[in-house]
Scaffold this active site. Structure first.
Site, PDB file in Angstrom:
ATOM      1  N   ASP A 182     -14.601 -12.504  23.098  1.00 31.21           N
ATOM      2  CA  ASP A 182     -15.243 -12.905  21.849  1.00 31.21           C
ATOM      3  C   ASP A 182     -16.178 -14.057  22.194  1.00 31.21           C
ATOM      4  O   ASP A 182     -16.337 -14.399  23.371  1.00 31.21           O
ATOM      5  CB  ASP A 182     -14.197 -13.320  20.795  1.00 31.21           C
ATOM      6  CG  ASP A 182     -14.676 -13.021  19.376  1.00 31.21           C
ATOM      7  OD1 ASP A 182     -15.761 -13.506  19.020  1.00 31.21           O
ATOM      8  OD2 ASP A 182     -13.984 -12.301  18.638  1.00 31.21           O
ATOM      9  N   HIS A 243     -20.063 -10.568  18.650  1.00 28.65           N
ATOM     10  CA  HIS A 243     -19.040 -11.449  19.244  1.00 28.65           C
ATOM     11  C   HIS A 243     -19.180 -11.506  20.766  1.00 28.65           C
ATOM     12  O   HIS A 243     -18.181 -11.504  21.493  1.00 28.65           O
ATOM     13  CB  HIS A 243     -17.634 -10.976  18.842  1.00 28.65           C
ATOM     14  CG  HIS A 243     -17.370 -11.115  17.371  1.00 28.65           C
ATOM     15  ND1 HIS A 243     -16.912 -12.284  16.804  1.00 28.65           N
ATOM     16  CD2 HIS A 243     -17.531 -10.247  16.346  1.00 28.65           C
ATOM     17  CE1 HIS A 243     -16.787 -12.127  15.490  1.00 28.65           C
ATOM     18  NE2 HIS A 243     -17.174 -10.901  15.183  1.00 28.65           N
ATOM     19  N   GLU A 300     -18.814  -7.245  12.171  1.00 28.40           N
ATOM     20  CA  GLU A 300     -19.645  -8.406  11.832  1.00 28.40           C
ATOM     21  C   GLU A 300     -20.962  -8.491  12.623  1.00 28.40           C
ATOM     22  O   GLU A 300     -21.438  -9.583  12.933  1.00 28.40           O
ATOM     23  CB  GLU A 300     -18.824  -9.698  12.028  1.00 28.40           C
ATOM     24  CG  GLU A 300     -17.621  -9.733  11.104  1.00 28.40           C
ATOM     25  CD  GLU A 300     -16.692 -10.927  11.312  1.00 28.40           C
ATOM     26  OE1 GLU A 300     -16.161 -11.411  10.313  1.00 28.40           O
ATOM     27  OE2 GLU A 300     -16.482 -11.360  12.459  1.00 28.40           O
ATOM     28  N   TRP A 368      -9.568  -3.779   7.815  1.00 25.91           N
ATOM     29  CA  TRP A 368      -9.225  -5.206   7.743  1.00 25.91           C
ATOM     30  C   TRP A 368      -9.809  -5.903   6.525  1.00 25.91           C
ATOM     31  O   TRP A 368      -9.280  -6.903   6.062  1.00 25.91           O
ATOM     32  CB  TRP A 368      -9.670  -5.913   9.029  1.00 25.91           C
ATOM     33  CG  TRP A 368     -11.173  -6.011   9.231  1.00 25.91           C
ATOM     34  CD1 TRP A 368     -11.999  -5.031   9.682  1.00 25.91           C
ATOM     35  CD2 TRP A 368     -12.009  -7.151   9.017  1.00 25.91           C
ATOM     36  NE1 TRP A 368     -13.303  -5.487   9.764  1.00 25.91           N
ATOM     37  CE2 TRP A 368     -13.335  -6.786   9.366  1.00 25.91           C
ATOM     38  CE3 TRP A 368     -11.757  -8.465   8.582  1.00 25.91           C
ATOM     39  CZ2 TRP A 368     -14.409  -7.672   9.271  1.00 25.91           C
ATOM     40  CZ3 TRP A 368     -12.838  -9.354   8.494  1.00 25.91           C
ATOM     41  CH2 TRP A 368     -14.147  -8.955   8.833  1.00 25.91           C
ATOM     42  N   TRP A 447      -5.750 -14.375  14.471  1.00 26.32           N
ATOM     43  CA  TRP A 447      -6.994 -14.973  14.966  1.00 26.32           C
ATOM     44  C   TRP A 447      -6.708 -16.442  15.200  1.00 26.32           C
ATOM     45  O   TRP A 447      -5.909 -17.053  14.464  1.00 26.32           O
ATOM     46  CB  TRP A 447      -8.115 -14.785  13.934  1.00 26.32           C
ATOM     47  CG  TRP A 447      -8.350 -13.335  13.645  1.00 26.32           C
ATOM     48  CD1 TRP A 447      -7.911 -12.642  12.555  1.00 26.32           C
ATOM     49  CD2 TRP A 447      -9.040 -12.393  14.475  1.00 26.32           C
ATOM     50  NE1 TRP A 447      -8.291 -11.316  12.661  1.00 26.32           N
ATOM     51  CE2 TRP A 447      -8.987 -11.137  13.821  1.00 26.32           C
ATOM     52  CE3 TRP A 447      -9.699 -12.487  15.697  1.00 26.32           C
ATOM     53  CZ2 TRP A 447      -9.566  -9.987  14.349  1.00 26.32           C
ATOM     54  CZ3 TRP A 447     -10.280 -11.343  16.227  1.00 26.32           C
ATOM     55  CH2 TRP A 447     -10.217 -10.106  15.561  1.00 26.32           C
TER      56      TRP A 447
HETATM   57  C1  ACM Z   1     -12.375  -9.333  12.007  1.00 31.78           C
HETATM   58  O1  ACM Z   1     -11.562 -10.054  11.415  1.00 31.78           O
HETATM   59  N1  ACM Z   1     -13.603  -9.788  12.252  1.00 31.78           N
HETATM   60  C2  ACM Z   1     -12.032  -7.988  12.426  1.00 31.78           C
END
Ligand code: ACM
Length: 522
Positions: A182, A243, A300, A368, A447
């Site tokens: 990431d 990312h 994203e 998600w 995360w």
């Molecule tokens: C994510 O939470 N960007 C998959």
């Protein structure tokens, strides 16, 4: 009369009941009488395909119980028996009788899960204590019972990953999704591109100057084997085309720019070299992980594709391939990478942004965006297999108590243990029906923007991991939150024996929050 009642109560307090385990077994029949634990617990297997499970079981007995343990050729107090009539891979039967305990399964996975149930029963019981006789017939509600750890934002290391895998296995979770790349750091060695773990691995979310941290391929193989010994499949994620900032630090020639807030955020979809670079990376990844899946993110992209229209290569690509806008470019990129994954013999997994890319290689989708149930709906309408992991309530970087200061909320919503436990329900899927075989399971994601130490990682993960395990394994009709709370006393004892930090959800107001860094505002 009173005396008899007292005797009964005292006896009950020394007696474990097989339905006390987490996740709660789906069928439990008490059968009268008690199995009394001998001085030494012995185990025997009548089938060689189960003998390989004994070393891991022996390690658990040593770790979680005070019992002596012995492996016998035959007639152990615990007997492992292959029963070819038990057809599901993860199903098992556990017969607890006064003289012995018989584990029956058709496959090693089922036998392993029976032994996890047993460990929970044995953990706090010394010689002379008893387990109520019963027959458990058990199998999971969902085939995918997952947990994701982000090690790019912060890096936690082998010992912590093994600790998590131990707790997952004990509670029958079976997929470890490893978010290894990431923007803050690239965490997996790729031999063909050594700079990825040079400048690419330097820094983390809290400190861009932190020393490079990553897993060597040898370490990855060790973790993959450790997980496999516990019937956990490790699914790597190499996030693209977004990312990608860490990769751009190492190989800027493949960067497709970004925005002020997200510099060098995407790979460059207009250069052929990018596809070669990423395909070579995925080839190494594919050979390192025996899993049938590779996760390529896909989330994203709009955070960082603002410069795409300015690149002549992308202008040319759009003209040649008749791509009308940047979303088309994104989908073009995904299709090419999906082809690479298919050639490597794996199935692609992506976040729900990829649902509208028109991929024809049967991708699996992780839904998600809890605020976008239409993406779940579309995935199912496309006939894609889906894993449910909506932010609310399955993102473990969200706080678990309203008054907690560190961690996320979404319009006041967060992720308390009880909501995790109650998942899935219509309340959390925007009314989209998930009663379809396309829904393969559920997963929680940690995360780590606000998770900077191993203690905080554990505080955010436990006991929600236990609630997740029961939500993933136990049928709706058998789930019961009050009963879960009661059974968590045993599990918390196991947490303490394993040196696992956890949020004391039964005394939330008295529990100290293990806090972390603030989440930057968007
Ligand atoms: C994510 O939470 N960007 C998959």
């Amino acid at each position: 009369m009173k005396f008899r009642l007292i005797i009964l109560l005292v006896f009950a307090s020394f007696c474990a009941r097989a339905q006390e385990i987490i996740p709660r077994p789906n069928e439990y029949r008490q059968s009268g009488g008690f199995f009394r634990l001998p001085e030494t617990v012995s185990i025997s297997s009548s089938d060689t395909c189960f003998s390989g499970l004994i070393p891991v079981f022996a390690t658990s007995v040593k770790k979680y119980t005070s019992l002596d343990f012995q492996v016998k050729q035959k007639n152990g107090a615990i007997r492992l028996v292959r029963n070819p009539k038990i057809l599901e891979k993860e199903a098992y039967r556990l017969k607890i009788e006064p003289r012995n305990i018989t584990v029956e399964a058709g496959y090693p996975a089922g036998c392993f899960y029976a032994l996890q149930s047993l460990i929970q029963l044995l953990h706090s019981f010394g010689p002379g204590k008893t387990i109520a006789c019963a027959v458990i017939s058990d199998k999971p509600r969902y085939e995918w019972r997952g947990f994701m750890l982000d090690e790019s934002r912060h890096f936690f290391g082998m010992a912590e990953v093994e600790k998590i895998l131990d707790m997952m296995a004990l509670q029958k979770l079976n997929k470890f999704h490893w978010h290894l790349t990431d923007s803050p750091g690239w965490r997996i060695e790729i031999k063909q591109y050594p700079l990825l773990t040079g400048p690419g691995a330097k820094g983390n979310f809290s400190d861009p100057e932190a020393e490079a941290r990553y897993y060597t391929q040898k370490q990855i193989s060790t973790i993959v084997q450790y997980a496999a010994d516990r019937f956990i499949e490790v699914i790597p994620e190499i996030d693209m085309p977004g990312h990608a900032t860490a990769a751009a630090k190492a190989y800027p020639e493949f960067s497709g720019g970004g925005s002020k807030k997200f510099p060098d955020f995407t790979f460059h979809p207009g250069k052929d070299g990018t596809y070669g670079f990423l395909t070579n990376i995925l080839k190494e990844v594919a050979s390192l992980f025996p899993s049938g899946y590779i996760h390529i993110g896909g989330d994203e992209v709009s955070y960082g594709n603002q410069q795409w229209t300015g690149f002549p290569e992308i202008q040319l690509l759009m003209k040649q391939k008749e791509l009308k806008d940047l979303t088309d470019v994104e989908h073009y990129f995904l299709k090419r990478m999906a082809d690479s994954i298919q050639k490597s013999g794996k199935t692609l997994i992506g976040w729900d942004e990829i649902v509208s890319a028109g991929l024809t290689n049967h991708p699996r989708i992780m839904w998600w965006r809890h605020d976008q149930p239409q993406m779940l709906d579309l995935a199912l309408k496309n006939g894609y297999e889906v894993i449910l992991c909506p932010r609310i309530p399955l993102y473990f970087d969200f706080v678990q108590l309203n008054s907690h200061k560190s961690g996320r909320k979404w319009s006041g919503k967060y992720a308390p243990v009880e909501s995790v436990y109650n998942f899935p329900s219509d309340q959390f899927t925007g009314g989209i029906s998930i009663a379809t075989p396309l829904v393969k399971g559920i997963q929680a994601n940690l995360w780590t923007e606000t998770v900077h130490t191993n203690e905080r990682l554990e505080f955010m993960t436990f006991p929600r991991l236990s609630a997740l395990a029961e939500a993933a394994w136990t049928n709706k009709e058998v789930k019961d939150y009050e009963s879960f709370r009661g059974r968590m006393k045993n599990m918390e004892d196991i947490y303490r024996k394993s040196d696992v930090r956890y949020f004391d959800f039964m005394h939330p107001e008295e529990a100290t929050e293990i806090s972390g860094p603030e989440m930057p505002k968007n």
